[in-house]
Structure formats: C-alpha cells, structure tokens
Write an enzyme that holds these catalytic residues in place. Structure first.
Site, mmCIF file in Angstrom:
data_model
loop_
_atom_site.group_PDB
_atom_site.id
_atom_site.type_symbol
_atom_site.label_atom_id
_atom_site.label_comp_id
_atom_site.label_asym_id
_atom_site.label_seq_id
_atom_site.Cartn_x
_atom_site.Cartn_y
_atom_site.Cartn_z
ATOM 1 C CD1 TRP A 109 54.135 -114.009 -14.416
ATOM 2 C CD2 TRP A 109 52.728 -114.014 -12.675
ATOM 3 N NE1 TRP A 109 53.116 -114.891 -14.684
ATOM 4 C CE2 TRP A 109 52.243 -114.912 -13.638
ATOM 5 C CE3 TRP A 109 52.006 -113.843 -11.488
ATOM 6 C CZ2 TRP A 109 51.071 -115.642 -13.461
ATOM 7 C CZ3 TRP A 109 50.837 -114.565 -11.308
ATOM 8 C CH2 TRP A 109 50.379 -115.457 -12.291
ATOM 9 C CG ASP A 153 58.755 -114.857 -9.693
ATOM 10 O OD1 ASP A 153 58.951 -116.072 -9.833
ATOM 11 O OD2 ASP A 153 57.635 -114.308 -9.893
ATOM 12 C CE LYS A 157 53.581 -120.908 -14.020
ATOM 13 N NZ LYS A 157 53.899 -119.605 -13.464
HETATM 14 C C1 LIG Z 1 53.121 -118.527 -12.662
HETATM 15 C C2 LIG Z 1 53.983 -117.470 -12.100
HETATM 16 C C3 LIG Z 1 53.739 -116.887 -10.848
HETATM 17 C C4 LIG Z 1 52.535 -117.251 -10.015
HETATM 18 O O1 LIG Z 1 52.758 -118.425 -9.364
HETATM 19 P P1 LIG Z 1 51.664 -119.036 -8.349
HETATM 20 O O2 LIG Z 1 52.408 -120.244 -7.846
HETATM 21 O O3 LIG Z 1 50.453 -119.350 -9.140
HETATM 22 O O4 LIG Z 1 51.411 -118.030 -7.293
HETATM 23 C C5 LIG Z 1 54.613 -115.928 -10.388
HETATM 24 N N1 LIG Z 1 55.680 -115.550 -11.107
HETATM 25 C C6 LIG Z 1 55.954 -116.075 -12.319
HETATM 26 C C7 LIG Z 1 57.149 -115.615 -13.088
HETATM 27 C C8 LIG Z 1 55.113 -117.057 -12.850
HETATM 28 O O5 LIG Z 1 55.375 -117.586 -14.056
#
Ligand SMILES: *Cc1c(COP(=O)(O)O)cnc(C)c1O
Length: 356
Positions: free
Chosen positions: A100, A166, A190
C-alpha cells in the site's frame, strides 16, 4: 448453517450491532418509513447521521480543534493521489513498508520528488527504524498497519514536518495522538464499515499552500467547506460506519479495543511460536501487527499449506489464506473479531498438527 469464523482482511468482520442496525435502517430509517437507501442526503435525518458520525470520530479519537473529518468516496487509493495533488509543493518523504505504501509512492512521484526509506530489501518483513525525516520536505507519509505484510507501527512518530498516515487497517484499534498528524485517512472496509466510504481527518491549516489547479472533486478544501456533501456521499455506508462507532463507544472506546486486540493477537502469536508447523513471517516481535497476523509453514512442511487451508475451511475458518502476492496464511483480528474465533483457529491449527 455451520458456525463460521471471519478472518478476511477486507472487507472484513463488523460488529453484529452494525449489521442489525443497518438492516433496520434499510427497512425504516430513523422512523421515516423510508429506507436509508432511498432518502435524500439533504434530509434532516441523514444530516443528523453525518453529524453524529463526525462527532463520534472526534470523541473516540480525541481529535483537537482545527481538524475536519470527511467521509468521501474513492477508497484509500484515491487519497494516494489527492494527498500530493493538494499538499506537495516540491518534495515529500514516504516510508515504504509494503504494497500500500508503494502504491501511495507511485502517485506521489507524479507530483514531485519523493524520498523513500524502504524495507523492500527483506520483503517488507520489518519496519525501518532510526531514519530521520528531512525538514525540507513538504510532508512525511507512512502506512501504520501493513495489511498484507503483517507489520504495524503502533506508535505515533514525532515529525518536524506535517505527518500523514494511511490507517486503513488499524484505525480505532488503539489510541492515537491526532495532534501529531496533519492528516489520517483510510478506507472503512477493514475496521469500520462497508467498502465505499473513505474517512479523512485533516488539519485545516495545511491546505492552500500549492498554486496547482485542483479539480473540484479532488480538492479537500471543497469537501471541508461543503461538509462532505459537495456531491452525494455514500449515505448507507456512512450510516453503517456510525453504528460501528457507537459500538466502539459502548465497549469503552479505543483503549478497550486496544486491550482486546493485544489479548487476541497474543493468543494467536503464542500458538504459532509454539507450533512445530507454523512460523510468523515478521522478523521482529515489536513489528508484529495486532490486526493482520501473517504466518507460513516451516520449510520442511511447505507442501502441507494447501492441506491446511482445506482443513481450516472445513472447520469454518474463513479468509485464512494469505494475500495472493505473498502466499502463506493471514488471520485478521480486527476490533469486531471475537476472542472465541481466535481460540477456534488455534484449536484448528493444533488439530491439524496432530493429524499429520
Ligand atoms: C486496503 C488498504 C488500502 C486500499 O484501500 P481501498 O479503499 O481499496 O482503496 C490502502 N491502504 C491500506 C493500508 C489498506 O489496508
């Protein structure tokens, strides 16, 4: 229906409360006689939902004044581009700790120079330490929990420049000192709600520094000014997210989440560390994620991986397969996963070990 346990990494398990309250609102939202799917986002009932969600974000994470909370579309992946679009003037620093972060770096490179500290040399099996953050960069970006690699940065860095994280896969899993951050963002799917809503916590005074022309939908200032209602927000998903926030609040907040998460992860890590078949993929104990526990079979048992997956699935352990890019196994132990599920997985691993 046989009892199943949900270890999927995302979309993933949510509290039963979230499912039940959302089902009710699909039938009759806030006593309107209408479905949450079919009522204007400008209605006073939906406005109350959005306000309550923003308020609980601020309360549960202790967000200081001077920050806005946004609910947007596009996923965390759109934020990868919106961040440099809005905030990069010349240069940014990114910590590369997995898939990511890597995707975020790729977008940032479209807008300026990117200084990278990476743990790619060892397949992202550790978190870089002892690096310094350059004071001449516009911001510092990192991924707090590496959903695929299974590492986690469980503390808040001290950064001389605006810091952005993030937190898609560990938001609300522990207390965070929001005042240390310029921005925290993530996809809801998540640890928070259904896919389709992205949360952004942003410090208002970091905006307005670039001369770049920013398309309206990609402009944070517009979304702040319009209270996440420049266009139609993902209303039902925001409603579901609010239910999870209420559930976290009822449980006692993020400190209680953290305590439960540490306990659950410990049970599983102990079982792996004491097993003759399995081994954790992360190098250092302090880097181990409390949300996504990644492990593999020891070299001499590698040929049993498919057998174990079939055995686990037969026992109702769903989503234990590792990400397609890394293989092995991954058990996600998000806030809503009950301890009983972790214990059931440990029992399954022991049973399999006995059976071979
Ligand atoms: C799943 C995830 C993403 C991607 O998220 P989307 O909503 O599918 O764009 C980005 N960063 C992390 C840490 C993730 O676990």
């Amino acid at each position: 229906m046989k009892k199943v346990h949900n270890f999927y990494a995302g979309p993933s398990i949510l509290p039963e409360f979230t499912y039940q309250e959302t089902i009710k609102a699909i039938e009759n939202f806030a006593g309107t006689g209408l479905s949450i799917m079919s009522i204007s986002h400008r209605s006073k009932q939906f406005e109350a939902t959005l306000n309550e969600a923003t308020g609980l974000f601020k309360k549960l994470l202790n967000i200081p004044d001077g920050y806005s909370v946004l609910f947007l579309g596009g996923g965390a992946s759109l934020q990868f581009a919106m961040i440099p679009f809005n905030l990069m003037i010349k240069k940014a620093m990114y910590l590369d700790t997995g898939t990511w972060s890597n995707k975020a770096i790729k977008e940032a490179k479209l807008f300026g120079d990117v200084e990278v500290i990476s743990s790619k040399d060892k397949n992202y099996s550790y978190v870089p330490k002892g690096f310094s953050i350059p004071s001449d960069a516009d911001y510092f970006h990192f991924t707090s929990n590496n959903t695929i690699a299974g590492t986690e940065i469980k503390h808040d860095f001290d950064s001389p420049i605006p810091m952005i994280a993030d937190m898609s896969s560990d938001i609300f899993s522990r207390p965070v000192d929001v005042s240390k951050y310029a921005m925290i963002y993530g996809g809801a799917q998540k640890n928070l709600g259904p896919a389709g809503v992205t949360f952004v916590i942003i410090k208002d005074d970091i905006l307005g520094k670039t001369d770049r022309k920013i398309p309206t939908m990609l402009n944070y200032q517009i979304h702040i000014d319009k209270g996440s209602m420049f266009n139609t927000p993902p209303a039902m998903n925001i409603f579901a997210t609010l239910q999870t926030l209420k559930w976290i609040d009822q449980q006692g907040g993020v400190e209680v989440m953290q305590k439960m998460n540490i306990e659950k992860a410990q049970i599983l890590y102990d079982a792996i560390d004491n097993s003759k078949l399995f081994v954790v993929k992360v190098d250092n104990v302090e880097d181990r994620s409390l949300m996504n526990i990644t492990f593999v079979m020891k070299e001499e048992y590698k040929n049993l991986e498919a057998d174990f997956l079939a055995f686990a699935s037969e026992k109702g352990m769903l989503g234990v397969k590792g990400h397609r890019s890394v293989g092995g196994f991954r058990a996600s132990t998000y806030n809503a996963l009950p301890k009983e599920s972790v214990i059931a997985l440990v029992e399954t691993m022991k049973e399999f070990e006995k059976s071979i």
